[in-house]
Scaffold this active site. Sequence first.
Site, PDB file in Angstrom:
ATOM      1  CB  SER A 226      -0.877  -0.016   1.261  1.00 12.03           C
ATOM      2  OG  SER A 226      -1.404   1.260   1.519  1.00 12.03           O
TER       3      SER A 226
ATOM      4  CD  GLN B 248      -3.131   1.572  -2.551  1.00  7.90           C
ATOM      5  OE1 GLN B 248      -2.407   1.510  -1.561  1.00  7.90           O
ATOM      6  NE2 GLN B 248      -3.902   2.619  -2.791  1.00  7.90           N
TER       7      GLN B 248
ATOM      8  CB  THR C 195      -6.892   2.696  -4.469  1.00 10.12           C
ATOM      9  OG1 THR C 195      -6.174   1.489  -4.231  1.00 10.12           O
ATOM     10  CG2 THR C 195      -8.167   2.696  -3.629  1.00 10.12           C
TER      11      THR C 195
ATOM     12  NE  ARG D  55     -11.881   2.697   7.532  1.00 14.00           N
ATOM     13  CZ  ARG D  55     -10.706   3.128   7.098  1.00 14.00           C
ATOM     14  NH1 ARG D  55      -9.668   3.122   7.891  1.00 14.00           N
ATOM     15  NH2 ARG D  55     -10.567   3.534   5.867  1.00 14.00           N
TER      16      ARG D  55
ATOM     17  CE  LYS E 197      -8.002  -2.646  -3.114  1.00 14.48           C
ATOM     18  NZ  LYS E 197      -8.609  -1.747  -2.158  1.00 14.48           N
TER      19      LYS E 197
ATOM     20  CG  HIS F 251     -11.256   0.776   0.540  1.00 16.00           C
ATOM     21  ND1 HIS F 251     -10.573   1.475  -0.423  1.00 16.00           N
ATOM     22  CD2 HIS F 251     -10.442   0.778   1.625  1.00 16.00           C
ATOM     23  CE1 HIS F 251      -9.410   1.892   0.064  1.00 16.00           C
ATOM     24  NE2 HIS F 251      -9.302   1.471   1.305  1.00 16.00           N
TER      25      HIS F 251
ATOM     26  NE  ARG G 209     -10.138  -0.392   6.121  1.00  9.30           N
ATOM     27  CZ  ARG G 209      -9.779  -0.613   7.369  1.00  9.30           C
ATOM     28  NH1 ARG G 209     -10.371  -1.568   8.055  1.00  9.30           N
ATOM     29  NH2 ARG G 209      -8.836   0.094   7.954  1.00  9.30           N
TER      30      ARG G 209
HETATM   31  C1  FNR Z   1      -7.524  -1.778   3.487  1.00  8.20           C
HETATM   32  N1  FNR Z   1      -7.746  -1.547   2.138  1.00  8.20           N
HETATM   33  C2  FNR Z   1      -6.905  -0.709   1.443  1.00  8.20           C
HETATM   34  N2  FNR Z   1      -7.037  -0.567   0.107  1.00  8.20           N
HETATM   35  C3  FNR Z   1      -6.180   0.215  -0.601  1.00  8.20           C
HETATM   36  O1  FNR Z   1      -6.320   0.317  -1.820  1.00  8.20           O
HETATM   37  N3  FNR Z   1      -5.156   0.840   0.041  1.00  8.20           N
HETATM   38  C4  FNR Z   1      -4.966   0.770   1.383  1.00  8.20           C
HETATM   39  O2  FNR Z   1      -4.039   1.350   1.930  1.00  8.20           O
HETATM   40  C5  FNR Z   1      -5.894  -0.013   2.126  1.00  8.20           C
HETATM   41  N4  FNR Z   1      -5.776  -0.125   3.482  1.00  8.20           N
HETATM   42  C6  FNR Z   1      -6.537  -1.042   4.167  1.00  8.20           C
HETATM   43  C7  FNR Z   1      -6.289  -1.273   5.523  1.00  8.20           C
HETATM   44  C8  FNR Z   1      -6.985  -2.266   6.178  1.00  8.20           C
HETATM   45  C9  FNR Z   1      -6.689  -2.536   7.621  1.00  8.20           C
HETATM   46  C10 FNR Z   1      -7.963  -3.034   5.505  1.00  8.20           C
HETATM   47  C11 FNR Z   1      -8.721  -4.121   6.197  1.00  8.20           C
HETATM   48  C12 FNR Z   1      -8.232  -2.776   4.177  1.00  8.20           C
HETATM   49  C13 FNR Z   1      -8.755  -2.335   1.416  1.00  8.20           C
HETATM   50  C14 FNR Z   1      -8.145  -3.661   0.935  1.00  8.20           C
HETATM   51  O3  FNR Z   1      -7.220  -3.451  -0.082  1.00  8.20           O
HETATM   52  C15 FNR Z   1      -9.213  -4.612   0.412  1.00  8.20           C
HETATM   53  O4  FNR Z   1     -10.022  -3.929  -0.503  1.00  8.20           O
HETATM   54  C16 FNR Z   1     -10.079  -5.204   1.519  1.00  8.20           C
HETATM   55  O5  FNR Z   1      -9.306  -5.470   2.666  1.00  8.20           O
HETATM   56  C17 FNR Z   1     -10.721  -6.498   1.047  1.00  8.20           C
HETATM   57  O6  FNR Z   1     -11.612  -6.973   1.992  1.00  8.20           O
HETATM   58  P1  FNR Z   1     -11.260  -8.104   3.096  1.00  8.20           P
HETATM   59  O7  FNR Z   1     -10.502  -9.194   2.406  1.00  8.20           O
HETATM   60  O8  FNR Z   1     -10.431  -7.419   4.136  1.00  8.20           O
HETATM   61  O9  FNR Z   1     -12.602  -8.496   3.580  1.00  8.20           O
END
Ligand code: FNR
Length: 383
Positions: A107, A128, A156, A165, A252, A276, A279
């Site tokens: 990330s 990313q 993204t 959150r 994404k 995401h 989130r």
């Molecule tokens: C994320 N996600 C995310 N996506 C992204 O493009 N850049 C980021 O920095 C982050 N940071 C991030 C932190 C945390 C703690 C989580 C849980 C998620 C989203 C991530 O790439 C992805 O879309 C989701 O985590 C997919 O869902 P599941 O597998 O966690 O259910």
Amino acid sequence: MAPILEIKDLKELARKRVPKMFFDYADSGSWTESTYQANETDFGKIKLRQRVAVDMTNRSLATKMIGQDVSMPVALAPTGLTGMQHADGEILAAQAAEEFGVPFTLSTMSICSLEAVAAKTQKPFWFQLYVMKDRDFINALIDRAKNAGCSALVLTFDLQILGQRHKDLRNGLSTPPKFTPKHIWQMATRPAWCMKMLTTKNHSFGNIVGHAKDVEDLSSLSSWTAEQFDPRLSWDDIEWIKKKWGGPLILKGILDKEDAHCAAESGCDAIIVSNHGGRQLDGAPSSIEILPEIVDAVGDKVEIHIDGGIRSGQDVLKAICLGAKGTYIGRPFLYGLGAGGKKGVTQALEIIQKELDTTMALCGRRDLNTLNRDNLYSIDGVK
Ligand code: FNR
């Protein structure tokens, strides 16, 4: 210790080992968390078609994502602050993914920098990118990703502004963390996590620290970063990013048919159907609910990947049957990391691989690339 048999077991172990504020950061969605929950529960609405008396020897999960060989179609999703689940978390997760033969995506908001991860891995990983207002910074980041040998850029598109959150606000999460007596107590009850953190200097956004020259006080780095996300991001931005990057590009955060058409037109190599991980827009549908209509709309024009709620090999198989060529796991690998560092990430991948392999066999298939909608029953309109 209780055996680790499923992702849930890693989650519960991580809950015990990682201080609450950092565990909650991973295990949270925006507002009511309804989309976060739907991502997981909607997979349960899809039923698998059991087949018997089919030769189940010599099975293979190997396939390609954006033309790159993968041992199974499960990449590690980009997650910010991964180094807070375990010291050097990004490096350990990248190493586990590399050994497993699946992509790791670093990330923009990682703790370990592009250069730190590149120095400790042998094979290319993916990077990313968040588009920020400071375009010089974005150009420099793309150059750094190229120099680090990254083999795909994941752009993204669903974070022009940050979703809220509640858990993070209640816990007072900041970067680098500011510790109140309550936090210190939480950490004191997790000595193993503390010891590992004390031996690493990485506690801030590794890719950003050197560039945030206007931020003298590092404690304001997180608010600086939140202000940097570009609310004017548009489809036109893809062109200059694509040109500057010059390699495989994955978009994404697509959750809508019309956006999927624009994404396919943009000339990217793949799109990730994603909210995401629940989130951002709470109240949006789950990724798996939307996947079939996006596959029907643009599946013949662009490769389609999915993330959100994948907690088992069965979930991966359902997504593949519905037309995804690749899947990503976010929280499952973070739970593994919090539970056991690199070994925990490997365990998460092993669990999913075993479940995927067994499920594929019991559905009467030997090669993952032959799975399709015929392997599912339609329940509640999800198929
Ligand atoms: C994320 N996600 C995310 N996506 C992204 O493009 N850049 C980021 O920095 C982050 N940071 C991030 C932190 C945390 C703690 C989580 C849980 C998620 C989203 C991530 O790439 C992805 O879309 C989701 O985590 C997919 O869902 P599941 O597998 O966690 O259910």
